[in-house]
Design an enzyme around this catalytic site. Sequence first.
Site, PDB file in Angstrom:
ATOM      1  N   CYS A  11      10.132-106.078-108.948  1.00 31.21           N
ATOM      2  CA  CYS A  11      10.416-107.135-109.550  1.00 31.21           C
ATOM      3  C   CYS A  11      10.134-107.357-111.097  1.00 31.21           C
ATOM      4  O   CYS A  11       9.221-106.972-111.467  1.00 31.21           O
ATOM      5  CB  CYS A  11       9.448-108.466-108.619  1.00 31.21           C
ATOM      6  SG  CYS A  11       9.813-110.062-109.399  1.00 31.21           S
TER       7      CYS A  11
ATOM      8  N   LYS B 225      -8.695 -84.036 -65.801  1.00 29.49           N
ATOM      9  CA  LYS B 225      -7.119 -83.723 -65.294  1.00 29.49           C
ATOM     10  C   LYS B 225      -6.508 -82.548 -66.323  1.00 29.49           C
ATOM     11  O   LYS B 225      -6.529 -82.900 -67.598  1.00 29.49           O
ATOM     12  CB  LYS B 225      -6.229 -84.822 -65.660  1.00 29.49           C
ATOM     13  CG  LYS B 225      -4.803 -84.890 -65.113  1.00 29.49           C
ATOM     14  CD  LYS B 225      -3.926 -86.008 -65.397  1.00 29.49           C
ATOM     15  CE  LYS B 225      -2.858 -85.935 -64.594  1.00 29.49           C
ATOM     16  NZ  LYS B 225      -1.946 -85.173 -65.355  1.00 29.49           N
TER      17      LYS B 225
ATOM     18  N   CYS C  38      10.471-114.467-105.779  1.00 33.01           N
ATOM     19  CA  CYS C  38      10.808-115.437-106.739  1.00 33.01           C
ATOM     20  C   CYS C  38      12.300-115.456-107.148  1.00 33.01           C
ATOM     21  O   CYS C  38      12.740-116.182-108.217  1.00 33.01           O
ATOM     22  CB  CYS C  38       9.996-115.136-108.004  1.00 33.01           C
ATOM     23  SG  CYS C  38      10.461-113.495-108.830  1.00 33.01           S
TER      24      CYS C  38
ATOM     25  N   GLU D  10     -12.422 -86.233 -61.557  1.00 41.18           N
ATOM     26  CA  GLU D  10     -12.424 -84.787 -62.038  1.00 41.18           C
ATOM     27  C   GLU D  10     -11.560 -84.941 -63.353  1.00 41.18           C
ATOM     28  O   GLU D  10     -10.684 -85.693 -63.579  1.00 41.18           O
ATOM     29  CB  GLU D  10     -11.708 -83.942 -61.012  1.00 41.18           C
ATOM     30  CG  GLU D  10     -10.473 -84.535 -60.291  1.00 41.18           C
ATOM     31  CD  GLU D  10     -10.036 -83.760 -59.046  1.00 41.18           C
ATOM     32  OE1 GLU D  10      -9.813 -82.356 -59.055  1.00 41.18           O
ATOM     33  OE2 GLU D  10      -9.676 -84.293 -58.097  1.00 41.18           O
TER      34      GLU D  10
ATOM     35  N   TYR E 282      -8.141 -73.104 -62.262  1.00 42.46           N
ATOM     36  CA  TYR E 282      -9.060 -74.067 -61.496  1.00 42.46           C
ATOM     37  C   TYR E 282      -8.543 -74.825 -60.430  1.00 42.46           C
ATOM     38  O   TYR E 282      -7.251 -75.186 -60.402  1.00 42.46           O
ATOM     39  CB  TYR E 282      -9.530 -75.387 -62.433  1.00 42.46           C
ATOM     40  CG  TYR E 282     -10.567 -74.585 -63.490  1.00 42.46           C
ATOM     41  CD1 TYR E 282     -10.196 -73.785 -64.356  1.00 42.46           C
ATOM     42  CD2 TYR E 282     -11.972 -75.167 -63.197  1.00 42.46           C
ATOM     43  CE1 TYR E 282     -11.360 -73.412 -65.435  1.00 42.46           C
ATOM     44  CE2 TYR E 282     -12.899 -74.768 -64.140  1.00 42.46           C
ATOM     45  CZ  TYR E 282     -12.871 -73.771 -65.011  1.00 42.46           C
ATOM     46  OH  TYR E 282     -13.586 -73.013 -65.790  1.00 42.46           O
TER      47      TYR E 282
ATOM     48  N   ASP F 143      -4.271 -79.744 -68.212  1.00 45.38           N
ATOM     49  CA  ASP F 143      -3.191 -79.873 -68.716  1.00 45.38           C
ATOM     50  C   ASP F 143      -2.508 -78.345 -68.754  1.00 45.38           C
ATOM     51  O   ASP F 143      -2.465 -77.815 -69.687  1.00 45.38           O
ATOM     52  CB  ASP F 143      -3.122 -80.492 -70.223  1.00 45.38           C
ATOM     53  CG  ASP F 143      -1.536 -80.756 -70.820  1.00 45.38           C
ATOM     54  OD1 ASP F 143      -0.816 -80.938 -69.790  1.00 45.38           O
ATOM     55  OD2 ASP F 143      -1.345 -81.110 -71.747  1.00 45.38           O
TER      56      ASP F 143
ATOM     57  N   LYS G  92      -5.065 -91.886 -68.285  1.00 43.93           N
ATOM     58  CA  LYS G  92      -4.790 -91.129 -69.581  1.00 43.93           C
ATOM     59  C   LYS G  92      -5.489 -91.598 -70.697  1.00 43.93           C
ATOM     60  O   LYS G  92      -5.517 -92.957 -71.057  1.00 43.93           O
ATOM     61  CB  LYS G  92      -3.090 -91.351 -69.688  1.00 43.93           C
ATOM     62  CG  LYS G  92      -2.329 -90.570 -68.734  1.00 43.93           C
ATOM     63  CD  LYS G  92      -2.250 -89.299 -68.952  1.00 43.93           C
ATOM     64  CE  LYS G  92      -1.223 -88.401 -68.052  1.00 43.93           C
ATOM     65  NZ  LYS G  92       0.068 -88.636 -68.791  1.00 43.93           N
TER      66      LYS G  92
ATOM     67  N   CYS H 114       5.911-113.565-111.328  1.00 46.01           N
ATOM     68  CA  CYS H 114       6.447-113.603-109.902  1.00 46.01           C
ATOM     69  C   CYS H 114       4.906-113.871-109.389  1.00 46.01           C
ATOM     70  O   CYS H 114       4.094-113.075-109.379  1.00 46.01           O
ATOM     71  CB  CYS H 114       6.878-112.277-109.630  1.00 46.01           C
ATOM     72  SG  CYS H 114       6.989-112.294-107.660  1.00 46.01           S
TER      73      CYS H 114
ATOM     74  N   CYS I 267      14.299-110.370-106.144  1.00 47.36           N
ATOM     75  CA  CYS I 267      12.970-110.527-105.508  1.00 47.36           C
ATOM     76  C   CYS I 267      12.969-111.428-104.258  1.00 47.36           C
ATOM     77  O   CYS I 267      13.455-112.513-104.494  1.00 47.36           O
ATOM     78  CB  CYS I 267      11.990-110.732-106.630  1.00 47.36           C
ATOM     79  SG  CYS I 267      10.389-111.391-105.929  1.00 47.36           S
TER      80      CYS I 267
END
Length: 717
Positions: free
Chosen positions: A477, A117, A435, A115, A224, A119, A338, A482, A432
Amino acid sequence: MNEKDAEKRIKKLRKEIARLRDEYHIKNNPNVTDDVYDSLTRELKELLKTYPEFADSNAGENRVAGKPLDKFVKVKHKVRMLSLNDVFSEEELFDWENRIKKLLGGGAKLDYFCEVKFDGLAVSLIYENGEFIKGATRGDGFVGEDITENLKTIKSIPLVLKSPFPKYVEVRGEALMSKRTLQKLNKINEKEGKTLFANTRNAAAGSLRQLDPKLASERDLDFYAYDIAEIRASQPKNFPGLLHPSDGTFPEKNSLAGLPVTHSNKHKLLKNLGFNVDKNDALCKNLNEVISFIKKFEKIRDDFPYGTDGVVISVDNLKLQEVLGVVGKAPRYMAAYKYPAEKATTIVKDVKINVGRTGVLTPLAIFEPTSVAGSTVSKATLHNMDQIERLDLKIGDTVVIEKAGDVIPKVVEVLKNMRSGKEKKVKMPDTCPVCDAKVEKKQSPEKKNSSRLLQPSAGTFRAENFSSPDSSVAYYCTNKKCPAKNERYLEHFVSVFEIYELGPKILRRFKDEGLITDAADIFALQKEDIATLERFGEKSAENIISEIENKKRIPLSKFLWALGILHVGEETARDLAIHFGTLENLISSTKSDVSEVDSIENIGPAVSKSLINFFQDKNNLNFIKKLEKNGVVVEKMEKKKAGKFTGLNFVLTGTLSTMSREIAKEKILALGGKVSSSVSKNTSYVVAGEESGSKLKNAEKLGVKVLTEQEFLNMLG
Ligand code: IVH
């Protein structure tokens, strides 16, 4: 995690979970979504599995949440109102079945009742001789609040049961507010400056757990039914407690001579007594059918009139339910499946710094892997330092992550209550990480229109294209050569050209083997170059070469994007391509008069400055020449066939009521017109929506024709 840390974490989790439960159940005002609560509870459960020595039967997780409010008369439930154990995956569902089958022994064959669920707010209703006499909330499961008067205002709670009815029955079910009613209610509350309800559950609970039945009646709630806690027919002596005939037979339909022997019987009886029961509910012969039910409902869940958070699965046979019994706060014979959470919590294990193709340093959070919206997430970009500061994120923090649009995980919140004090601050390095060159802090460009930043196109996500809308500082950088920039650039380049055969590993190999030094070399590769490499055969060499060959033609917009010009992402590249039509036009414009770039809607001075820098650099022009020499053909932007707006220059201002400015712009472009961001003497029309500002004044000053939205719509035809 060692034992000591685990113990501390368990304590923290318990405390935070208890606080959230309090917010949720008692104040009806949660600050986090159920997903976050579930996620923390799950972590606690997992930890207790590993460290059972810290289990505590009196701890919050073993108690039904909620506490009766003082303002209501208390009701002691004759049959305790329980909670449900959650399962989050098919695997866990099978684990549950294995556990109960083992307990039942003898290869029991089980039917399951599935059924929806709901909330909402769990309530219990007592009927004597068919008449509604008392209704209560769950409270702590043992004692609830008497909210009979409020419940009487709910039309779907029968005040008198349909005949034939039992002498006594206690019905359990959910009081609900529909999603539509909540929307209406929130609209009114917004107008009146009242607080808005976060979800239908809180709205239902808030409406029922207040003292004025008049207010409850205005809230248009529903009920319900899903369970019968106790039922007595006319001869109570024969039927003590929650009953079923001892021979296990169920007599004819609608007869009260016998009482339910299955959960599905209960539902049938509830319906016959005049209650709403959900019509999706179904009896399933095995778990595969249960899984089909779950999948089927998931498809219609968004359109379902009430808020739901899963599916309740029950062993249908009540005798077997009794055998399985209750452990702690929840029955063994039921499970709540869930649906995958959109949000989850996890721990930030580290923050790594990535170097992008433009040299920008991007922080990347590394998580304890966790499941969100059906997939495992172990990292997420944090975009920039501003974002880290805004979130106040530290290494070691517990964070809430969300999968936006189901693709890109992002950190939305730090749970500061979960801090242990050992968290470490995130720092941008001075050099960096790739590098070791100096890192420089620069101001990011102001965006004229930030909305585009929220919509990275699918499959093209890159951290630097997706900086947060109001990012302001970025770290770069400073080393032009690089290697990280270079590699990232190559990856970016082939992905824009859609040369899928060349993944990052192959690119690196080609570089290491000296086959390519820059992206232009890709287009000069020969089959033999590749086929002779170890681990590459004829066939794969052929595939790579033929794909490169097929991808040599590229539209201008994509080409500009592929070039990797600072601040020119996919959208800006498209705007530029539409405006200039050809690469030559764009290059010559950056040589002479930048104001043309500036005037394009959405494009700001930072972009034009970056374009000038890029096209003034001889190396870049040579790179473009090399690409063309190696066979790359940049296709002109298809000039829209001359339309009725050809030659007309529009400026959009204010808010349009029938479409966004983006859409209006698209429509103008489609008809051959141009859209600029500022009014000049070259402007043909200013389209003025509501709350137009300075642009409208400028138009009036310069004598440019102003169109109302309606006039503009008429022109569009
Ligand atoms: S069966 C053992 N059926 O979920 C108590 N419960 O998380 C479960 N709920 O307290 C009763 N829809 O408020 C059942 N179709 C449904 C339900 C349902 C919502 C709620 C109920 C319960 C909570 C447990």
